[in-house]
Write a protein that holds these residues in place. Structure first.
Motif, PDB file in Angstrom:
ATOM      1  N   SER A  63     -15.366   9.832 102.998  1.00  0.00           N
ATOM      2  CA  SER A  63     -15.173  11.217 103.440  1.00  0.00           C
ATOM      3  C   SER A  63     -13.837  11.369 104.155  1.00  0.00           C
ATOM      4  O   SER A  63     -13.151  12.386 103.992  1.00  0.00           O
ATOM      5  N   ARG A  64     -13.434  10.344 104.912  1.00  0.00           N
ATOM      6  CA  ARG A  64     -12.137  10.376 105.591  1.00  0.00           C
ATOM      7  C   ARG A  64     -11.003  10.420 104.561  1.00  0.00           C
ATOM      8  O   ARG A  64     -10.060  11.207 104.689  1.00  0.00           O
ATOM      9  N   ARG A  67     -10.892  13.887 103.006  1.00  0.00           N
ATOM     10  CA  ARG A  67     -10.266  14.878 103.889  1.00  0.00           C
ATOM     11  C   ARG A  67      -8.754  14.725 103.894  1.00  0.00           C
ATOM     12  O   ARG A  67      -8.016  15.713 103.813  1.00  0.00           O
ATOM     13  N   SER A  68      -8.279  13.493 103.982  1.00  0.00           N
ATOM     14  CA  SER A  68      -6.825  13.284 104.017  1.00  0.00           C
ATOM     15  C   SER A  68      -6.189  13.671 102.685  1.00  0.00           C
ATOM     16  O   SER A  68      -5.082  14.212 102.654  1.00  0.00           O
ATOM     17  N   ARG A  70      -7.318  16.029 100.616  1.00  0.00           N
ATOM     18  CA  ARG A  70      -7.268  17.494 100.577  1.00  0.00           C
ATOM     19  C   ARG A  70      -6.157  18.026 101.477  1.00  0.00           C
ATOM     20  O   ARG A  70      -5.435  18.958 101.105  1.00  0.00           O
ATOM     21  N   ALA A  71      -6.005  17.432 102.659  1.00  0.00           N
ATOM     22  CA  ALA A  71      -4.949  17.884 103.568  1.00  0.00           C
ATOM     23  C   ALA A  71      -3.575  17.654 102.949  1.00  0.00           C
ATOM     24  O   ALA A  71      -2.684  18.512 103.040  1.00  0.00           O
TER      25      ALA A  71
END
Length: 89
Positions: A63-64, A67-68, A70-71
């Motif tokens: 998940s981390r 998220r990175s 997508r960012a």
């Protein structure tokens, strides 16, 4: 007739012995099955106990990373949009 009676008694005796043997074999099999079932349950529970924390850690890391990613994609897209605006002016 005596010979038939003797054979009959011998067959009945053999049948009783077979009954006892089958009961014993069934009991032994039942005990062996219970033991194997308990061993299998123990192995599965132990494997789950060992694997669960690692699986949770892997899910957190995934998940981390998501998220990175997508960012980074959002930052790249906004940078691209900003560069297009500069070129148009």
């Amino acid at each position: 007739m005596d010979a038939l009676d003797a054979q009959w008694k011998a067959l009945v005796k053999q049948l009783k012995k077979l009954e006892v043997d089958t009961r014993k074999a069934r009991g032994d099999a039942r005990v062996r099955l219970k033991k194997l079932d308990k061993q299998a349950r123990t192995m599965i529970e132990r494997a789950l106990r060992e694997a669960e924390p690692r699986m949770r850690q892997a899910m957190k890391e995934a998940s981390r990373i998501g998220r990175s990613l997508r960012a980074g994609m959002e930052a790249g897209a906004s940078a691209y949009r900003a560069s297009i605006r500069k070129r148009k002016k």
